[in-house]
Design a protein around this motif. Structure first.
Motif, PDB file in Angstrom:
ATOM      1  N   ALA A 185      35.133  48.459 -29.814  1.00  0.00           N
ATOM      2  CA  ALA A 185      34.030  48.692 -30.010  1.00  0.00           C
ATOM      3  C   ALA A 185      32.940  48.402 -28.987  1.00  0.00           C
ATOM      4  CB  ALA A 185      33.646  47.979 -31.289  1.00  0.00           C
ATOM      5  N   LYS A 186      33.151  47.134 -28.466  1.00  0.00           N
ATOM      6  CA  LYS A 186      32.238  46.710 -27.411  1.00  0.00           C
ATOM      7  C   LYS A 186      32.330  47.564 -26.150  1.00  0.00           C
ATOM      8  CE  LYS A 186      31.242  42.487 -24.681  1.00  0.00           C
ATOM      9  NZ  LYS A 186      31.687  41.382 -24.194  1.00  0.00           N
ATOM     10  N   SER A 187      33.463  48.148 -25.617  1.00  0.00           N
ATOM     11  CA  SER A 187      33.593  48.846 -24.448  1.00  0.00           C
ATOM     12  C   SER A 187      32.952  50.372 -24.994  1.00  0.00           C
ATOM     13  CB  SER A 187      34.991  49.369 -24.406  1.00  0.00           C
ATOM     14  OG  SER A 187      35.175  50.254 -23.407  1.00  0.00           O
ATOM     15  N   LEU A 188      33.029  50.922 -26.284  1.00  0.00           N
ATOM     16  CA  LEU A 188      32.179  52.120 -26.649  1.00  0.00           C
ATOM     17  C   LEU A 188      30.848  51.931 -26.713  1.00  0.00           C
ATOM     18  CD1 LEU A 188      33.300  55.011 -27.684  1.00  0.00           C
ATOM     19  CD2 LEU A 188      32.802  53.997 -30.024  1.00  0.00           C
ATOM     20  N   LEU A 189      30.386  50.813 -27.288  1.00  0.00           N
ATOM     21  CA  LEU A 189      28.718  50.615 -27.228  1.00  0.00           C
ATOM     22  C   LEU A 189      28.166  50.452 -25.665  1.00  0.00           C
ATOM     23  CD1 LEU A 189      26.531  50.028 -29.125  1.00  0.00           C
ATOM     24  CD2 LEU A 189      26.973  47.432 -28.749  1.00  0.00           C
ATOM     25  N   PHE A 190      29.140  49.599 -24.773  1.00  0.00           N
ATOM     26  CA  PHE A 190      28.533  49.765 -23.459  1.00  0.00           C
ATOM     27  C   PHE A 190      28.626  51.131 -22.837  1.00  0.00           C
ATOM     28  CE2 PHE A 190      29.719  44.805 -22.827  1.00  0.00           C
ATOM     29  CZ  PHE A 190      28.660  44.548 -23.557  1.00  0.00           C
ATOM     30  N   ARG A 191      29.575  51.905 -23.158  1.00  0.00           N
ATOM     31  CA  ARG A 191      29.676  53.308 -22.585  1.00  0.00           C
ATOM     32  C   ARG A 191      28.212  54.238 -22.922  1.00  0.00           C
ATOM     33  NH1 ARG A 191      34.461  57.864 -23.854  1.00  0.00           N
ATOM     34  NH2 ARG A 191      33.617  59.627 -22.686  1.00  0.00           N
ATOM     35  N   PHE A 192      28.067  54.292 -24.186  1.00  0.00           N
ATOM     36  CA  PHE A 192      26.892  55.149 -24.833  1.00  0.00           C
ATOM     37  C   PHE A 192      25.642  54.211 -24.480  1.00  0.00           C
ATOM     38  CE2 PHE A 192      30.710  56.892 -27.064  1.00  0.00           C
ATOM     39  CZ  PHE A 192      30.368  58.202 -26.609  1.00  0.00           C
ATOM     40  N   PRO A 236      24.520  52.103 -21.679  1.00  0.00           N
ATOM     41  CA  PRO A 236      25.105  51.282 -20.668  1.00  0.00           C
ATOM     42  C   PRO A 236      23.914  50.200 -20.388  1.00  0.00           C
ATOM     43  CG  PRO A 236      24.991  53.695 -19.972  1.00  0.00           C
ATOM     44  CD  PRO A 236      24.423  53.588 -21.416  1.00  0.00           C
ATOM     45  N   PHE A 237      22.588  50.159 -20.862  1.00  0.00           N
ATOM     46  CA  PHE A 237      21.557  49.058 -20.716  1.00  0.00           C
ATOM     47  C   PHE A 237      21.978  47.916 -21.047  1.00  0.00           C
ATOM     48  CE2 PHE A 237      20.130  49.975 -24.909  1.00  0.00           C
ATOM     49  CZ  PHE A 237      19.576  49.007 -25.230  1.00  0.00           C
ATOM     50  N   LEU A 238      22.940  47.768 -22.059  1.00  0.00           N
ATOM     51  CA  LEU A 238      23.322  46.723 -22.688  1.00  0.00           C
ATOM     52  C   LEU A 238      24.413  45.849 -22.022  1.00  0.00           C
ATOM     53  CD1 LEU A 238      24.164  47.842 -26.564  1.00  0.00           C
ATOM     54  CD2 LEU A 238      22.191  46.629 -25.709  1.00  0.00           C
ATOM     55  N   TYR A 239      24.976  46.518 -21.015  1.00  0.00           N
ATOM     56  CA  TYR A 239      25.911  46.137 -19.879  1.00  0.00           C
ATOM     57  C   TYR A 239      25.250  45.430 -18.806  1.00  0.00           C
ATOM     58  CZ  TYR A 239      29.731  45.604 -16.481  1.00  0.00           C
ATOM     59  OH  TYR A 239      30.292  44.941 -15.619  1.00  0.00           O
ATOM     60  N   TYR A 269      20.906  41.724 -15.075  1.00  0.00           N
ATOM     61  CA  TYR A 269      19.792  41.886 -13.872  1.00  0.00           C
ATOM     62  C   TYR A 269      19.588  41.023 -13.105  1.00  0.00           C
ATOM     63  CZ  TYR A 269      15.515  44.339 -12.487  1.00  0.00           C
ATOM     64  OH  TYR A 269      14.428  44.777 -11.798  1.00  0.00           O
ATOM     65  N   PRO A 270      19.315  40.995 -11.850  1.00  0.00           N
ATOM     66  CA  PRO A 270      18.774  39.905 -10.913  1.00  0.00           C
ATOM     67  C   PRO A 270      17.507  40.026 -10.761  1.00  0.00           C
ATOM     68  CG  PRO A 270      19.936  41.954  -9.455  1.00  0.00           C
ATOM     69  CD  PRO A 270      19.963  42.245 -11.082  1.00  0.00           C
ATOM     70  N   TYR A 308      15.534  57.553 -20.586  1.00  0.00           N
ATOM     71  CA  TYR A 308      16.516  57.751 -19.736  1.00  0.00           C
ATOM     72  C   TYR A 308      17.016  55.972 -19.606  1.00  0.00           C
ATOM     73  CZ  TYR A 308      19.249  58.569 -15.590  1.00  0.00           C
ATOM     74  OH  TYR A 308      20.337  58.690 -14.611  1.00  0.00           O
ATOM     75  N   PHE A 309      16.204  55.191 -19.570  1.00  0.00           N
ATOM     76  CA  PHE A 309      16.313  53.867 -19.414  1.00  0.00           C
ATOM     77  C   PHE A 309      17.534  53.073 -20.243  1.00  0.00           C
ATOM     78  CE2 PHE A 309      16.005  49.359 -21.072  1.00  0.00           C
ATOM     79  CZ  PHE A 309      15.728  48.779 -19.972  1.00  0.00           C
ATOM     80  N   PHE A 310      17.815  53.775 -21.377  1.00  0.00           N
ATOM     81  CA  PHE A 310      18.685  53.465 -22.301  1.00  0.00           C
ATOM     82  C   PHE A 310      19.773  53.922 -22.019  1.00  0.00           C
ATOM     83  CE2 PHE A 310      14.571  52.791 -24.465  1.00  0.00           C
ATOM     84  CZ  PHE A 310      14.536  51.589 -24.826  1.00  0.00           C
ATOM     85  N   PHE A 311      19.924  55.184 -21.673  1.00  0.00           N
ATOM     86  CA  PHE A 311      21.300  56.013 -21.795  1.00  0.00           C
ATOM     87  C   PHE A 311      21.672  56.391 -20.454  1.00  0.00           C
ATOM     88  CE2 PHE A 311      18.768  57.251 -25.678  1.00  0.00           C
ATOM     89  CZ  PHE A 311      19.631  56.755 -26.498  1.00  0.00           C
ATOM     90  N   GLY A 312      20.894  56.337 -19.321  1.00  0.00           N
ATOM     91  CA  GLY A 312      21.182  56.820 -18.111  1.00  0.00           C
ATOM     92  C   GLY A 312      22.189  55.696 -17.398  1.00  0.00           C
ATOM     93  N   THR A 313      22.914  56.335 -16.484  1.00  0.00           N
ATOM     94  CA  THR A 313      23.742  55.315 -15.464  1.00  0.00           C
ATOM     95  C   THR A 313      23.420  55.452 -14.003  1.00  0.00           C
ATOM     96  OG1 THR A 313      25.518  57.105 -15.001  1.00  0.00           O
ATOM     97  CG2 THR A 313      25.822  55.615 -17.044  1.00  0.00           C
ATOM     98  N   SER A 314      22.837  56.270 -13.597  1.00  0.00           N
ATOM     99  CA  SER A 314      22.074  56.181 -12.073  1.00  0.00           C
ATOM    100  C   SER A 314      20.894  55.457 -12.097  1.00  0.00           C
ATOM    101  CB  SER A 314      21.654  57.886 -11.728  1.00  0.00           C
ATOM    102  OG  SER A 314      21.510  57.734 -10.581  1.00  0.00           O
ATOM    103  N   ARG A 315      20.863  54.460 -10.951  1.00  0.00           N
ATOM    104  CA  ARG A 315      19.808  53.676 -10.872  1.00  0.00           C
ATOM    105  C   ARG A 315      18.773  54.320 -10.074  1.00  0.00           C
ATOM    106  NH1 ARG A 315      23.323  48.942  -7.990  1.00  0.00           N
ATOM    107  NH2 ARG A 315      25.003  48.568  -9.577  1.00  0.00           N
ATOM    108  N   HIS A 316      18.868  55.429  -9.374  1.00  0.00           N
ATOM    109  CA  HIS A 316      17.818  55.876  -8.449  1.00  0.00           C
ATOM    110  C   HIS A 316      17.269  57.493  -9.016  1.00  0.00           C
ATOM    111  CE1 HIS A 316      19.898  52.785  -6.200  1.00  0.00           C
ATOM    112  NE2 HIS A 316      18.798  52.680  -5.473  1.00  0.00           N
ATOM    113  N   ASN A 317      17.826  57.839  -9.974  1.00  0.00           N
ATOM    114  CA  ASN A 317      17.239  59.094 -10.496  1.00  0.00           C
ATOM    115  C   ASN A 317      16.201  59.110 -11.211  1.00  0.00           C
ATOM    116  OD1 ASN A 317      19.543  60.715  -9.467  1.00  0.00           O
ATOM    117  ND2 ASN A 317      20.401  61.449 -11.512  1.00  0.00           N
TER     118      ASN A 317
END
Length: 745
Positions: free
Chosen positions: A81-88, A90-93, A98-99, A147-156
C-alpha cells in the motif's frame, strides 16, 4: 555417437553430449608454454556439433507452459500500500526528504522567474486558442499547482503551450465560429456577441480538456505510456514545426489589424493566408507599428539573455516588461480610440467555482481530445527525459501520463484549456536554480496573485503585443528546419517522415495531419522490413566469425556452401521477397533449373514408356535382334537405377551443395512465412541442395513447431545453434560422403 568439432571453435567449452568436458591442456601444441592464464585464454576446447534435435535431448528442453486462467493473488500488505501510494502521489516520497538549505532558495528564485513568464504567455496562448485571456491565467495556475502532487519530473514547467493552444483554437473556430453569434444592432448592422461566444467556447474547451485528461489517465493506468513511441522524434519535430506555421498565420490578423474569417479543415491555412493577403491594403498602421516595435525589442533582449545567460542571475523578463509598458502607453494615449488598435478588454478578477463539463460534446470532440492528449504527453515526456538524463534522476513515463491527465481533467472543471510542457519555461526553471516541483508551486502563486488583484489592470493591453510575444517565442520551433540538412546526411527515411508530416499538417490541419503522419510513420516501418539488407556470409580466416563477403575483404565463402542472412525478421509482407533474394544471391536461376528438370523427367518417362511398348511388341512377335538387346539393357538399367539426378539428365549442377539460412535476426514467423520456408526447402531439394537453418531463436523454433513446419523431410536435425555448427556439420557430411564414394570405387 560423439562428434568432434573439426577446425578451431571460438565458442566456450560445452562438453560432449554425455557431459564430458575436455581438459584444458588437451591439444596444446608444443612451444605454447607460458603462464596458465595465457594458456587458458589462447586454448579453445573442441566440442560436439549438435543439431537442435540433439541439443534438446542433451539440454532436456522443458515443455511449454500452459496458460493459466487464474488471477494472481494480490496481498494487501502495508509495504504494498505504501509503494502504491508513493507511486501515485510522488510528492509524499520526495517532500519529506527535501533538502531545504540546498534547494529552497533556488526553487523560490526559479518559481518567480517562471511565474513572470507564465503571465504573458498565458494571456497570449489564450488569444491563440480563441478564448478570453483569463482562461490563460487559469491554465497557468491550476495545472501547475496540481503537477506538484502528481508529477515526477523536477524541471518540467507545465502550462499553456503554443502547439496545444493552436489545436484548441482550430477546434473552437470549427465548431463555434464567430458567425454563429452575430446579432443585429439597430435592425441593420450585425456584430458578434463576444460575451456569448466566449462563454460557449470556454464550455467547449473545458469539455475537451476534461476528455483529454480522461484519455491520459486511462492510458497511464493501463501502462500505455509507450504509446508515445509511435510518435518518432522526426514526426514530432515535423509536426510541431508545421503547427508553428499555423500559429504564425493565426496571429497575422492581430499583427496587421485586419479582420478575417475563421476557417477549419483541410487547406484552411492557405485560405486564411489568401484572405489576409487580399486585406493587406486595409492594414491598421498603428497595430502594425506596435507589433513590429514589440517584436524587435523582445527579440533583441532574448538574444542578450541567451548570450549572457551565465552572467545574469535570471533572464530579463522582457515579455512582462513589454506588457506593462505597452499597457501603460495604451492607457495614457488611448490607442484604442485614437488609432483603432484592438485591446484585450475586461479580465475578471477572482476565481470561479468549478463547472461540470457539457457531456453532449464528447462525441464530437473525442478524436480531437485524443490527438491533444497524445501530442501533449509526447512533448511533456520528451522534455522530462531530457532533464532527467541531464540531472541523474528517473521519470516514470506512466505516472507522467497520469499526472498530465489529472492536471487536464481537474483543470477542465475550472475553465482551463489543455496544457503540456514548454521548452522555454522549463529551461528558465532549470537555469535559474530550480531543483524540484516546489518551483512550480511558487510560480502558480505568482499567477494566483495576478488573477486575484492584478489581472484587471491589463484591460488596455494591445492584442498586437500578445501576437508579438507568440511569434517571437516560435523562434525555437522554426529552428527545427535545420533538421532537414541533418536528416539528409544521416537518414533519408526519417527525412521523408519529417517532410510528409510537415506537409500533411499544413494541408490537412492539425488533427487529420497528425493521424496521417502517424499512419505514414508506421508505413515506413513496413517498407523498411520489405527492403532489408540481404547478404552472403563468408568465414573470417582462422575464426568462427562469419561476415558479409561484400563488406569484408577477409571474409571468404565456405566452398560449396551459401550462407544467407537478412537484416529483418520474416512475416507475410516480406517473406516472398526473402525467398526471391535467396535464389538471386545463390547465383543460379533455381526456378528455371527446376522447370528444366521437370521437362527432362517428362521426356525420360516418355522414352521409358516407348521402350516398354517396343519390348512388349517384340515379345509378341518373338523376334530378338542385337539392337533390341541394347534397348532392353538401357531400359533395364533405367529401371534399376534410383531417381534421376541433374547429372544423369544432362542438366547443369549448382556450384554449391548446401544453403545455410542465418535466422539470428528473425524474432517471429507467421503462417505465410512458414509456408514459404517449406517451399524453399522443397525447391532447393529439387536441385539437390540441402537447406539448413542456424541461430534460430527458441521462440521462433516453437512457432515453427506449432505451425506444423516439421515433417518427415524437414526435421530439427536441419537446425543448428550457430552458423559455425551448421558449416562444420555440412563439411563433415561432405567428407563422409566422399569417403564412402571412394570406398565403393
Amino acid at each position: 555417437m560423439a562428434r568432434a568439432l573439426l577446425g578451431g571453435c571460438a565458442l566456450p567449452c560445452c562438453g560432449t553430449r554425455r557431459g564430458r568436458v575436455a581438459g584444458t591442456k588437451t591439444g596444446i601444441q608444443e612451444g605454447q608454454v607460458g603462464m596458465a592464464a595465457e594458456m587458458a585464454l589462447s586454448h579453445r576446447a573442441p566440442r560436439e556439433v549438435l543439431s537442435e534435435a540433439e541439443l534438446e535431448e542433451v539440454a532436456q528442453r522443458k515443455p511449454p507452459a500452459k496458460p493459466s486462467v487464474r488471477l494472481r493473488k494480490i496481498r494487501c500488505t502495508g509495504s504494498a500500500a505504501k509503494s502504491l501510494l508513493f507511486r501515485f502521489l510522488p510528492f509524499l516520497y520526495w517532500l519529506p526528504r527535501y533538502p531545504v538549505k540546498d534547494w529552497l532558495l533556488g526553487d523560490i528564485t526559479s518559481g518567480f522567474s517562471v511565474g513572470i513568464m507564465h503571465l504573458p504567455q498565458g494571456l497570449a496562448y489564450a488569444l491563440l486558442a480563441g478564448l478570453p485571456p483569463v482562461t490563460g491565467l487559469y491554465s497557468s495556475f491550476y495545472p501547475v499547482f496540481l503537477y506538484f502532487f502528481f508529477g515526477t519530473s523536477r524541471h518540467n514547467s507545465v502550462g499553456p503551450f503554443a502547439v496545444i493552444s493552436v489545436m484548441i483554437g482550430s477546434l473552437t473556430e470549427s465548431l463555434l465560429p464567430s458567425e454563429d453569434f452575430l446579432e443585429s444592432v439597430n435592425g441593420s448592422n450585425a456584430t458578434v456577441n463576444e460575451a456569448l461566444r466566449d462563454a460557449a467556447r470556454v464550455e467547449l474547451v473545458a469539455t475537451v480538456t476534461v476528455l483529454a485528461g480522461i484519455f491520459q489517465v486511462a492510458l497511464g493506468l493501463l501502462q500505455f505510456g509507450f504509446v508515445v513511441t509511435y510518435l518518432s522524434d522526426p514526426l514530432v519535430r515535423g509536426y510541431t514545426t508545421a503547427a508553428s506555421v499555423h500559429v504564425l498565420v493565426s496571429q497575422l490578423k492581430n499583427v496587421f489589424g485586419v479582420s478575417v474569417g475563421e476557417y477549419s479543415g483541410p487547406l484552411s491555412l492557405f485560405v486564411t493566408v489568401i484572405e489576409i493577403c487580399k486585406k493587406l491594403p486595409q492594414t491598421n498602421v498603428g497595430t502594425l507599428v506596435t507589433a513590429i516595435i514589440a517584436m524587435v525589442a523582445i527579440f533583441i533582449v532574448k538574444e542578450l539573455n541567451h548570450k549572457f545567460a551565465t552572467k545574469l542571475p535570471m533572464p530579463i523578463p522582457i515579455e512582462l516588461i513589454t506588457i506593462i509598458i505597452s499597457t501603460g502607453i495604451s492607457y495614457g494615449v488611448n490607442l484604442s480610440d485614437k488609432f483603432g488598435i484592438s485591446v484585450v478588454g475586461t479580465i475578471p478578477s477572482g476565481l470561479k467555482p468549478p463547472v461540470v463539463p457539457n457531456f453532449s460534446y464528447f462525441g464530437q470532440v473525442a478524436g480531437n481530445a485524443f490527438a491533444i492528449a497524445v501530442v501533449g504527453y509526447a512533448i511533456c515526456i520528451s522534455l522530462g527525459k531530457i532533464f532527467a538524463l541531464k540531472h541523474g534522476y528517473k521519470v516514470d513515463s506512466n505516472q507522467e501520463l497520469i499526472a498530465l491527465g489529472l492536471c487536464n481533467f481537474l483543470g477542465g472543471f475550472f475553465q482551463c484549456f489543455a496544457i503540456s510542457c514548454s521548452m522555454s519555461r522549463s529551461l528558465v526553471q532549470e537555469t535559474t536554480g530550480g531543483n524540484s516541483q516546489v518551483a512550480g508551486v511558487i510560480s502558480s502563486l505568482v499567477i494566483l496573485v495576478t488573477i486575484l488583484k492584478i489581472g484587471e489592470l491589463f484591460y488596455d493591453l494591445p492584442k498586437a503585443i500578445l501576437a508579438a510575444i507568440i511569434i517571437i517565442n516560435l523562434k525555437g520551433m522554426f529552428k527545427q528546419f535545420s533538421d532537414l540538412s541533418m536528416l539528409w546526411k544521416s537518414n533519408r527515411v526519417d527525412l521523408m517522415v519529417w517532410i510528409v508530416t510537415f506537409v500533411a499538417t499544413l494541408l490537412l490541419n492539425l488533427d487529420i495531419g497528425l493521424a496521417a503522419s502517424v499512419a505514414f510513420g508506421l508505413l515506413t516501418v513496413i517498407f523498411r522490413t520489405q527492403l532489408p539488407h540481404y547478404s552472403i556470409l563468408g568465414r573470417i580466416s582462422n575464426t568462427d566469425v562469419y561476415r558479409d563477403v561484400a563488406e569484408y575483404e577477409m571474409a571468404q565463402e565456405v566452398p560449396g556452401v551459401k550462407i544467407f542472412r537478412s537484416s529483418c525478421t520474416l512475416y507475410f509482407a516480406n517473406v516472398e521477397l526473402y525467398a526471391d533474394a535467396l535464389k538471386k544471391k545463390s547465383g543460379i536461376d533455381v526456378d528455371r533449373l527446376i522447370q528444366k528438370k521437370k521437362k527432362a523427367l517428362k521426356k525420360l518417362k516418355k522414352q521409358q514408356k516407348k521402350a516398354e511398348k517396343e519390348k512388349a511388341k517384340r515379345e509378341k512377335n518373338t523376334e530378338d535382334g542385337p539392337g533390341v538387346a541394347v534397348i532392353e539393357l538401357s531400359a533395364g538399367e533405367s529401371g534399376a537405377s534410383s531417381e534421376p539426378t541433374l547429372r544423369s539428365l544432362g542438366l547443369p549442377q549448382p556450384s554449391f551443395h548446401a544453403v545455410i539460412l542465418d535466422f539470428s535476426s528473425v524474432n517471429f514467423v507467421d503462417t505465410v512465412s512458414i509456408k514459404i520456408l517449406k517451399n524453399i526447402f522443397r525447391d532447393f531439394r529439387d536441385i539437390e541442395v540441402d537447406v539448413f537453418i542456424a541461430s534460430c531463436p527458441g521462440p521462433v523454433l516453437a512457432q515453427l513447431e506449432r505451425g506444423n513446419f516439421f515433417s518427415s523431410t524437414i526435421t530439427k536435425h536441419s537446425f543448428f545453434p550457430s552458423v559455425h555448427d551448421a558449416v562444420e556439420h555440412v563439411s563433415r557430411e561432405r567428407r563422409q560422403a566422399s569417403a564412402d564414394h571412394s570406398t565403393r570405387m
